[in-house]
Design a protein around this motif. Structure first.
Motif, PDB file in Angstrom:
ATOM      1  N   LYS A  42       0.827  -1.203   0.000  1.00 11.77           N
ATOM      2  CA  LYS A  42       0.000   0.000   0.000  1.00 11.77           C
ATOM      3  C   LYS A  42       0.861   1.252   0.000  1.00 11.77           C
ATOM      4  O   LYS A  42       0.377   2.352   0.249  1.00 11.77           O
ATOM      5  CB  LYS A  42      -0.921   0.005   1.223  1.00 11.77           C
ATOM      6  N   ILE A  47       1.693   1.210  -6.389  1.00  8.74           N
ATOM      7  CA  ILE A  47       0.230   1.234  -6.486  1.00  8.74           C
ATOM      8  C   ILE A  47      -0.262   2.255  -7.515  1.00  8.74           C
ATOM      9  O   ILE A  47      -1.431   2.257  -7.859  1.00  8.74           O
ATOM     10  CB  ILE A  47      -0.467   1.511  -5.122  1.00  8.74           C
ATOM     11  N   PHE A  48       0.645   3.089  -8.012  1.00  9.84           N
ATOM     12  CA  PHE A  48       0.212   4.064  -9.016  1.00  9.84           C
ATOM     13  C   PHE A  48       0.221   3.501 -10.435  1.00  9.84           C
ATOM     14  O   PHE A  48      -0.239   4.157 -11.360  1.00  9.84           O
ATOM     15  CB  PHE A  48       1.103   5.308  -8.973  1.00  9.84           C
ATOM     16  N   HIS A 127      -8.336  -5.080 -14.464  1.00  7.00           N
ATOM     17  CA  HIS A 127      -9.591  -4.432 -14.116  1.00  7.00           C
ATOM     18  C   HIS A 127      -9.803  -3.128 -14.885  1.00  7.00           C
ATOM     19  O   HIS A 127     -10.562  -3.080 -15.818  1.00  7.00           O
ATOM     20  CB  HIS A 127      -9.641  -4.252 -12.600  1.00  7.00           C
ATOM     21  N   THR A 205       4.999   9.944  -2.425  1.00  6.26           N
ATOM     22  CA  THR A 205       4.065  10.158  -1.331  1.00  6.26           C
ATOM     23  C   THR A 205       4.800  10.482  -0.042  1.00  6.26           C
ATOM     24  O   THR A 205       6.019  10.576  -0.003  1.00  6.26           O
ATOM     25  CB  THR A 205       3.140   8.950  -1.150  1.00  6.26           C
ATOM     26  N   TYR A 245      -2.942  12.575  -9.226  1.00  5.65           N
ATOM     27  CA  TYR A 245      -3.879  12.124 -10.256  1.00  5.65           C
ATOM     28  C   TYR A 245      -3.386  12.586 -11.620  1.00  5.65           C
ATOM     29  O   TYR A 245      -3.174  13.762 -11.842  1.00  5.65           O
ATOM     30  CB  TYR A 245      -5.284  12.671  -9.999  1.00  5.65           C
TER      31      TYR A 245
ATOM     32  N   LEU C  64      -1.031   7.290   2.415  1.00  5.49           N
ATOM     33  CA  LEU C  64       0.075   6.747   1.636  1.00  5.49           C
ATOM     34  C   LEU C  64      -0.079   6.931   0.131  1.00  5.49           C
ATOM     35  O   LEU C  64       0.757   6.444  -0.629  1.00  5.49           O
ATOM     36  CB  LEU C  64       0.257   5.252   1.949  1.00  5.49           C
ATOM     37  N   CYS C  65      -1.156   7.595  -0.323  1.00  3.14           N
ATOM     38  CA  CYS C  65      -1.225   7.770  -1.776  1.00  3.14           C
ATOM     39  C   CYS C  65      -1.853   9.089  -2.210  1.00  3.14           C
ATOM     40  O   CYS C  65      -1.504   9.625  -3.228  1.00  3.14           O
ATOM     41  CB  CYS C  65      -1.959   6.602  -2.432  1.00  3.14           C
ATOM     42  N   SER C  67      -4.663   9.485  -3.452  1.00  4.97           N
ATOM     43  CA  SER C  67      -5.473   9.351  -4.653  1.00  4.97           C
ATOM     44  C   SER C  67      -6.376   8.119  -4.616  1.00  4.97           C
ATOM     45  O   SER C  67      -6.571   7.468  -5.630  1.00  4.97           O
ATOM     46  CB  SER C  67      -4.577   9.330  -5.890  1.00  4.97           C
ATOM     47  N   LYS C  68      -6.901   7.807  -3.450  1.00 10.29           N
ATOM     48  CA  LYS C  68      -7.924   6.773  -3.336  1.00 10.29           C
ATOM     49  C   LYS C  68      -7.444   5.415  -3.825  1.00 10.29           C
ATOM     50  O   LYS C  68      -8.162   4.697  -4.515  1.00 10.29           O
ATOM     51  CB  LYS C  68      -9.152   7.212  -4.157  1.00 10.29           C
ATOM     52  N   LYS C  69      -6.211   5.106  -3.513  1.00 10.06           N
ATOM     53  CA  LYS C  69      -5.676   3.822  -3.943  1.00 10.06           C
ATOM     54  C   LYS C  69      -5.238   2.946  -2.780  1.00 10.06           C
ATOM     55  O   LYS C  69      -5.402   1.738  -2.815  1.00 10.06           O
ATOM     56  CB  LYS C  69      -4.468   4.040  -4.864  1.00 10.06           C
ATOM     57  N   CYS C  70      -4.652   3.564  -1.749  1.00 13.56           N
ATOM     58  CA  CYS C  70      -4.066   2.756  -0.676  1.00 13.56           C
ATOM     59  C   CYS C  70      -5.075   2.424   0.402  1.00 13.56           C
ATOM     60  O   CYS C  70      -4.913   1.453   1.143  1.00 13.56           O
ATOM     61  CB  CYS C  70      -2.861   3.467  -0.070  1.00 13.56           C
ATOM     62  N   GLY C  71      -6.106   3.265   0.555  1.00 17.17           N
ATOM     63  CA  GLY C  71      -7.127   2.981   1.569  1.00 17.17           C
ATOM     64  C   GLY C  71      -6.640   3.120   3.001  1.00 17.17           C
ATOM     65  O   GLY C  71      -7.138   2.444   3.889  1.00 17.17           O
ATOM     66  N   ARG C 150     -13.912  -5.679  -6.976  1.00 26.87           N
ATOM     67  CA  ARG C 150     -12.489  -5.464  -7.230  1.00 26.87           C
ATOM     68  C   ARG C 150     -12.063  -4.028  -6.935  1.00 26.87           C
ATOM     69  O   ARG C 150     -10.880  -3.730  -6.900  1.00 26.87           O
ATOM     70  CB  ARG C 150     -12.144  -5.831  -8.676  1.00 26.87           C
ATOM     71  N   ASP C 151     -13.018  -3.145  -6.743  1.00 21.36           N
ATOM     72  CA  ASP C 151     -12.675  -1.757  -6.442  1.00 21.36           C
ATOM     73  C   ASP C 151     -12.302  -1.538  -4.976  1.00 21.36           C
ATOM     74  O   ASP C 151     -11.869  -0.457  -4.600  1.00 21.36           O
ATOM     75  CB  ASP C 151     -13.861  -0.834  -6.767  1.00 21.36           C
ATOM     76  N   ILE C 153     -10.614  -0.894  -1.700  1.00 18.63           N
ATOM     77  CA  ILE C 153      -9.252  -0.473  -1.371  1.00 18.63           C
ATOM     78  C   ILE C 153      -8.930  -0.753   0.085  1.00 18.63           C
ATOM     79  O   ILE C 153      -7.974  -0.219   0.637  1.00 18.63           O
ATOM     80  CB  ILE C 153      -9.035   1.019  -1.683  1.00 18.63           C
ATOM     81  N   GLN C 154      -9.757  -1.546   0.739  1.00 15.63           N
ATOM     82  CA  GLN C 154      -9.530  -1.946   2.133  1.00 15.63           C
ATOM     83  C   GLN C 154      -9.322  -0.757   3.057  1.00 15.63           C
ATOM     84  O   GLN C 154      -8.390  -0.736   3.863  1.00 15.63           O
ATOM     85  CB  GLN C 154      -8.318  -2.882   2.220  1.00 15.63           C
ATOM     86  N   ALA C 180     -13.848  -9.374   0.273  1.00 13.56           N
ATOM     87  CA  ALA C 180     -12.697 -10.140  -0.209  1.00 13.56           C
ATOM     88  C   ALA C 180     -13.080 -11.602  -0.450  1.00 13.56           C
ATOM     89  O   ALA C 180     -12.762 -12.185  -1.488  1.00 13.56           O
ATOM     90  CB  ALA C 180     -11.552 -10.047   0.796  1.00 13.56           C
ATOM     91  N   CYS C 217     -19.066   3.368   2.200  1.00 12.79           N
ATOM     92  CA  CYS C 217     -18.018   2.874   1.293  1.00 12.79           C
ATOM     93  C   CYS C 217     -17.628   3.944   0.274  1.00 12.79           C
ATOM     94  O   CYS C 217     -18.444   4.370  -0.535  1.00 12.79           O
ATOM     95  CB  CYS C 217     -18.483   1.611   0.573  1.00 12.79           C
ATOM     96  N   GLU C 220     -18.215   2.997  -3.274  1.00 17.94           N
ATOM     97  CA  GLU C 220     -19.612   2.686  -3.580  1.00 17.94           C
ATOM     98  C   GLU C 220     -19.834   1.257  -4.040  1.00 17.94           C
ATOM     99  O   GLU C 220     -20.500   1.005  -5.050  1.00 17.94           O
ATOM    100  CB  GLU C 220     -20.166   3.691  -4.586  1.00 17.94           C
TER     101      GLU C 220
END
Ligand SMILES: Cc1cc2nc3c(=O)[nH]c(=O)nc-3n(C[C@H](O)[C@H](O)[C@H](O)COP(=O)(O)OP(=O)(O)OC[C@H]3O[C@@H](n4cnc5c(N)ncnc54)[C@H](O)[C@@H]3O)c2cc1C
Ligand code: SF4
Ligand code: SF4
Ligand code: FES
Lengths: 567, 305, 316
Positions: A42, A47-48, A127, A205, A245, C64-65, C67-71, C150-151, C153-154, C180, C217, C220
């Protein structure tokens, strides 16, 4: 007494390179330990990854395009070409099966054919374009946990340990709890990445403070081509936190179009298919075009120009692009609206000077994998390949050799340095202020460089080192997730890395790729198609160059004006 | 103006919460609302049919909708969970022709057809929206005298947002209703949370803890009673209240009213007409507060101790 | 062309109250207040960064990102979990760690219980047959049912609001883990005994279907409809669990009577228990049920037809 954990192979960093290094070293039967400053899978820039390149040897034309892209556009002739050949094999045979076996779903169509980006080079997405990295990293993370490999998350390696000749492990600070310990390893793999938060706007980051580069500098390892620093051009300007982004200027899934750049007059000044059809990642060309717009007053480095997909069917974007959500979240229409952009400090081409056959660095016992090396720019696939090579080499070597002692004294010195920052008070600057200052210095240095502004940056960095760092004070001396404490350590790492980068830039007397010197505005393949190496020994900076061979794809011109080159 | 609706009481209102059916009819009659009760409608399946087979879920609910359509008017439910099952199915069958055809094939043997011609609503909304606050207010003959009532909405009248939209969460219909009737809304942490009904048979202590904490919060907020549009929530709060008390060692004895009962009291219906004696937790304090004894028979109705 | 900034009504200031708690030092949490300038399109994270960077406050928060990736950046904002890097900054924000999690410091919470539970679910495709090589035969339709899953991000926002998880020792996996597990169970390549895992390990029938998880969520995911209910349908095959017995008893009851008989369902799910008896007496006393209900009730006149139609529907 500091705790000491023993391991055969220590892997530092949990991105594409580190995760594969751990898995492949474990496959060889070595005892492996992993330390990750962020969270495993993470953190870092892996992850990018929006998509992954699909290498094929079956179609000659596509293969030629791929090679041309790799060597010329992506690496500006600075790649190790023999490495590229081996990496190509890996991408053709192992990369995808390894991940698919774990359950990654690479997008197919209704008939079960792989959906791919249909440009001169091909890419696949897991995906959606933009969602690939998190999915791949998630599978690797689960696999590492499944195998029961010890992973120290939210722990930062603060220094490499040596026995005088060899790297024999590292010191670690668990910043959740403030525990300082030693990992004593037969071999150590550095995989801390190449996208660092070293300028005010960056794709790197929060935790990415170039620690790997800094530790290498302090341990006397050789570093090459640090100045070849990429910048993204089409990254969101506002909100600030969304500067990572990216409105992809590279080939998109489902269409032959890409994002476009528009200056403040609304004139389109860049699009990939027109301006750099051969480049699947056309950032250097974007930069040159933007530089012209900035010079003409039609854009700024931090705004005043826009990017968007409004010339593409919104449905295509929504189907394949993860960032379509950026528009909707801002109340914009991806089919109509453009977004203001700014440049961001992106990946560093250079890194530790490695022998790419085994990923060994100039220091015995220390390997480097992924973005932190200098042999290839990077990418999720190549970084994974590096991880495999380093993991296997380090494991095999460790299994065949004994453990060398580390210097207790060095541990004591490092412990003193690390805990020395735990001083509270209001009689000095906060560590975050030092970080912000360093990022500002590098941002101000920016894209357009010359001897003078690089010397000025060096002096400014020196001032932070001498005047700010010794006076740093924290708000609290807690050892639990002490943000100020981490910031202090980060700032020191950033100083070392930035200084090495600027010195390296001063040494290179040409322009190349994303590296532009006004005082040397031409590409000079005769003298500078080489590894431009620096290292610091006992406080002294040394430099040398090491030529790069081009057995497969030599440059066409030995010298050309920078603004006429397309790579 | 006479309003007519098809009416699906649901299994609770026909068994463990028969007072809900009773009071709904009584209130409807006073407002000149005619409820045409469906014959042999079966069941929406609570959360169970959908946990067995999606087709079963769609068929069972499609059947109820088809029965209602024969009356040519919208369908009214008095249970949150029935409401959601019916609303979701209605939406799905309207949009998804494949699913609609499958359901219609199953219904064919009975000569039923689902056409997608009606909407589903809760009786609460019939009161607050179709009739409206003004006509409610006009009917109030026994104002609630600032009775401190804690609204408990239940999940399935406000979530998921795919059905109810973003602000479904704070839909203040019940709050408004309490105010119109002269009561005072108790603000507390639990109003839009879950009662735990759907786990009650699987792990009773979870449900009792969940609703116990909401009830505790309501009481701490000064609630004299809880009002809910859902018989399943009612069952947990009422029938399991002694278990909550045992668990928290804190006697609460808080009456739990159905929406139609609260309305019925304010518009002058008798405790018998509202089935108020059929609760596990008696309602005497509520009745005393609103002065029920004086304005009707002059004496408190005989409620079991 | 089009304007980049559409917002014209942005406030000029943001007021934050940030939860501060260091378990090693503090006896109780406190709140520190800050006022920061509103920047265009400001996210919650921008406000937090401003406090950390410009105001130089050393509070603990995680991201940690950006941009809505690492959660990893979810925090409670005015009582509800929000992804800090994604959601807009509000003019007034009380920012706290997410509920139901151990605080490491200030806004940073431990993810360890989630990771430990995830590991128990064997969260990778379980293969019994040899992997056939890339690309293995698979079409978009084969995996379409899990497309939204699959979306994930935990970010654990859903875990923090799940009322069942909030109960001590519920044994329940919680929504993020069910997402999961459900993704794997819907993967045609997976040959693990996911039914058993869903029923026994994850205890999916403890989900009360409250939709709180969906409410929060950030990506969504229709968690209940697309992750949990498919798992319940799988776990329904594990007849030995109370949840599956309840569903079966419920359906049997409706097919037999034309309506559901709650007493019978309870009896068949739980057997005869002290609690059950107590409840039955309590309810019988007020005429809510009769004590004989669990054993005998009269079918409605349409019961036969209902059964026929349900059978027809179910068999499709
Ligand atoms: C915005 C962006 C978009 C990209 N798009 C693509 C793409 O579409 N396709 C593609 O193939 N590639 C893409 N890349 C490149 C690719 O992501 C990288 O080259 C590759 O993932 C690098 O992996 P890595 O393992 O070397 O480093 P990283 O993934 O950066 O990992 C570094 C790790 O080191 C850890 N670390 C750092 N310091 C320490 C320390 N002191 N102690 C312990 N651990 C530490 C970090 O926490 C992190 O886990 C993109 C990169 C970026 C930034
Ligand atoms: S719907 Fe189920 S999983 Fe989601 S919050 Fe409610 S109980 Fe938890
Ligand atoms: S399901 Fe949604 S809320 Fe839950 S962890 Fe995944 S992304 Fe977060
Ligand atoms: S910072 Fe990664 S999701 Fe918010």
């Amino acid at each position: 007494m500091v705790d000491v954990l023993e391991t055969d192979v220590l892997v530092i960093g949990g991105g594409a390179a580190g995760t594969n290094a751990v898995l492949k070293a474990a496959d060889r039967g070595a005892k492996v330990t992993m330390v990750v400053k962020g969270l495993l899978g993470k953190s870092g820039c892996s992850i990018f990854a929006a998509f992954t390149p699909y290498f094929q040897k079956t179609d000659e034309e596509i293969r030629r395009n791929r090679w041309r892209f790799m060597i010329r556009y992506y690496n500006h002739y600075l790649a190790d070409q023999e490495y590229c050949a081996r990496m190509e094999d890996y991408m053709c045979t192992e990369f995808y099966p390894d991940l698919e076996r774990l359950g990654v779903y690479w997008r197919r169509d209704a008939e079960g054919r792989l959906e791919m980006v249909q440009a001169r080079t091909r890419s696949l997405v897991a995906h959606k374009q933009g969602a690939t990295g998190p999915i791949l990293m998630d599978k690797r993370r689960r696999e590492i946990f499944r195998r029961g490999i010890p992973v120290y998350e939210e722990c930062a390696v603060t220094s490499l340990l040596t026995n005088g000749e060899r790297v024999v492990g590292a010191t670690v600070l668990d910043y959740r709890r403030g525990r300082f310990f030693v990992i004593h390893a037969k071999n150590t793999i550095l995989a801390t990445g190449h996208s660092d938060y070293l300028a005010t706007r960056a794709t790197g980051t929060r935790e990415q403070s170039a620690d790997g580069i800094a530790m290498a500098v302090r341990t006397g390892a050789e570093l090459a081509n640090l100045e070849i620093q990429w910048w993204h051009v089409s990254d969101v300007l506002e909100p600030k936190s969304w500067m990572r982004y990216h409105l992809y200027p590279n080939p998109l899934m489902g269409t032959l179009e890409t994002s476009r750049l528009y200056n403040s007059q609304g004139e389109m000044f860049y699009e990939q298919k027109t301006h750099s059809p051969g480049a699947a990642a056309p950032y250097t060309e974007q930069l040159r075009r933007l530089a012209l717009e900035v010079a003409a007053g039609r854009a700024r480095w931090d705004g005043g120009y826009h990017s968007g997909y409004d010339h593409i069917r919104a449905e295509t974007i929504n189907t394949y692009q993860h960032q379509a959500k950026v528009w909707s979240k801002l109340g914009l229409d991806v089919g109509k609206d453009r977004i203001e952009c700014g440049i961001t400090w992106h990946m560093r081409h250079g890194g530790l000077n490695v022998n790419a056959e085994r990923m060994e660095t100039s220091l015995p016992g220390l390997y480097a994998a992924g973005g932190v090396g200098c042999h290839y720019l990077g990418g999720f696939g190549p970084a994974s390949f590096d991880g495999k090579v380093a993991g296997e080499a380090a494991a095999d070597d460790a299994l065949a050799s004994g453990r060398k002692p580390f210097s207790q004294e060095a541990v004591a010195v490092e412990e003193k340095r690390v805990f020395g920052f735990l001083r509270a008070g209001s009689d000095g600057p906060r560590p975050i202020q030092a970080k912000l200052r360093i990022r500002q210095i590098m941002w101000d240095l920016g894209y357009v460089k010359n001897e003078r502004n690089m010397q000025a940056a060096l002096a400014a960095l020196q001032a932070v080192r001498e005047e700010t760092v010794p006076r740093l004070r924290l708000q609290s001396t807690t050892r639990n997730w002490n943000t100020g404490w981490m910031d202090a350590l980060d700032a020191c790492a950033m100083l070392d890395a930035c200084e090495a980068t600027v010195r390296s830039g001063l040494n290179r007397k040409e322009s190349r790729g994303p590296f532009y010197r006004e005082d040397y505005p031409y590409v000079d393949n005769e003298n500078w198609m080489c590894r431009n190496i620096v290292k610091r020994m006992n406080g002294e900076w040394q430099s040398r160059t090491q030529p790069i061979q081009a057995p497969y794809l030599p440059p066409e011109k030995s010298r050309e004006p920078f603004f006429e080159a397309d790579y | 103006m006479k309003r007519t609706y098809a009416y699906f009481p649901g299994c609770s209102a026909k068994s463990t919460c028969s007072e809900l059916d009773l009071s709904t009819h009584a209130v409807a009659a006073l407002f000149d609302v005619s409820l045409i009760e469906l014959e042999n409608p079966g069941c929406t399946g609570a959360r169970e049919f959908r946990a067995i087979s999606e087709q079963l879920h769609l068929t069972a609910n499609g059947r109820i909708l088809a029965l209602a359509e024969r009356n040519g008017c919208d369908l009214v439910a008095v249970c949150d969970t029935c409401l959601l099952n019916l609303t979701e199915t209605n939406r799905r069958l309207k949009e998804d022709s494949e699913a609609r055809d499958a359901v219609n094939r199953a219904l064919a043997a009975e000569g039923l057809v689902y056409r997608g011609a009606i909407e589903v609503k809760h009786f609460l909304w019939v009161l607050t929206e179709d009739l409206g606050e003004e006509s409610l207010r006009a009917r109030v003959v026994r104002p609630l005298r600032s009775l401190r009532a804690a609204p408990f909405y239940g999940c399935h009248i406000q979530r998921p947002k795919s059905i109810y939209g973003e602000d479904g969460e704070d839909a203040p219909a019940l709050d408004r209703l309490i105010n119109v009737l002269g009561g005072e809304v108790v603000r507390y942490a639990g109003a839009s949370k879950c009662c735990g009904f759907h786990v009650v048979n699987v792990d009773q202590k979870i449900a009792v803890r969940m609703s116990g904490s909401h009830l505790g919060n309501a009481v701490a907020g000064g609630a004299q009673c809880v009002v809910t549009p859902c018989p399943l929530c009612h069952t947990v709060f009422d029938a399991y209240q002694p278990s909550m008390e045992r668990q928290s060692r804190d006697p609460q004895a808080t009456p739990i009213l159905h929406v139609s009962q609260l309305v019925g009291l304010a518009i002058g219906l008798s405790t018998e007409a509202l089935g108020l004696s059929r609760h596990v937790v008696g309602c005497a304090d509520v009745l005393a507060h609103i002065g029920y004894s004086r304005d009707r028979t002059g004496a408190l109705p005989q409620l079991p101790a | 062309m089009s304007p980049s900034l559409k917002q014209t009504t942005e406030p000029d200031k943001v007021r934050l109250r940030i939860y501060r708690f260091d378990p090693a030092i503090d006896r109780a949490p406190r709140y520190d207040s800050y006022e920061v300038p509103h920047t265009p399109r400001m996210r919650i994270m921008d406000a937090l960064d401003y406090v950390h960077e410009t105001l130089a406050v050393d509070f603990g928060y995680r991201w940690l990102c950006g941009s809505k990736k690492c959660g990893t950046c979810a925090v409670n904002v005015n009582g509800s979990p929000k992804l800090a890097c994604w959601e807009e900054a509000q003019p007034e924000m009380t920012i706290e760690p997410m509920d139901n999690m151990t605080v490491i410091r200030d806004l940073v919470t431990s993810r360890d219980p989630y990771e430990a539970f995830l590991a128990k679910l064997q969260p990778l495709v379980i293969r019994k047959r040899e992997y056939s090589g890339f690309p293995e035969p698979l079409t978009e339709a084969d995996v379409a049912s899990a497309v939204h899953l699959r979306d994930c991000i935990q970010c654990l926002a859903c875990q923090s609001v799940c009322p069942v998880l909030q109960q001590p020792d519920s044994g329940f996996a919680g929504p993020a883990l069910l997402v999961a597990l459900s993704e794997l169970s819907q993967d045609p390549r997976d040959e693990g005994d996911r039914a058993k895992m869903a029923a026994k390990e994850a205890q999916v029938f403890k989900c009360v279907s409250c939709y709180e998880c969906e409410r929060v969520c950030p990506v969504e995911i229709p968690i209940v409809g697309e992750a949990i209910e498919p798992l319940k349908r799988l776990a329904y095959r594990e007849k030995s669990t109370p949840g599956a017995r309840r569903a079966g008893a419920f359906l049997d009851s409706v097919k037999k009577l034309g309506y559901v008989n709650p007493s019978e369902v309870a009896l068949k799910t739980q057997g005869i228990t002290w609690n059950g008896l107590r409840l039955a007496f309590r309810m019988a006393l007020r005429g809510k049920i009769r004590l004989t209900d669990a054993l005998f009730k009269r079918p409605s006149p349409g019961a036969e037809t209902i059964k026929t139609t349900y059978d027809a529907g179910e068999s499709r």
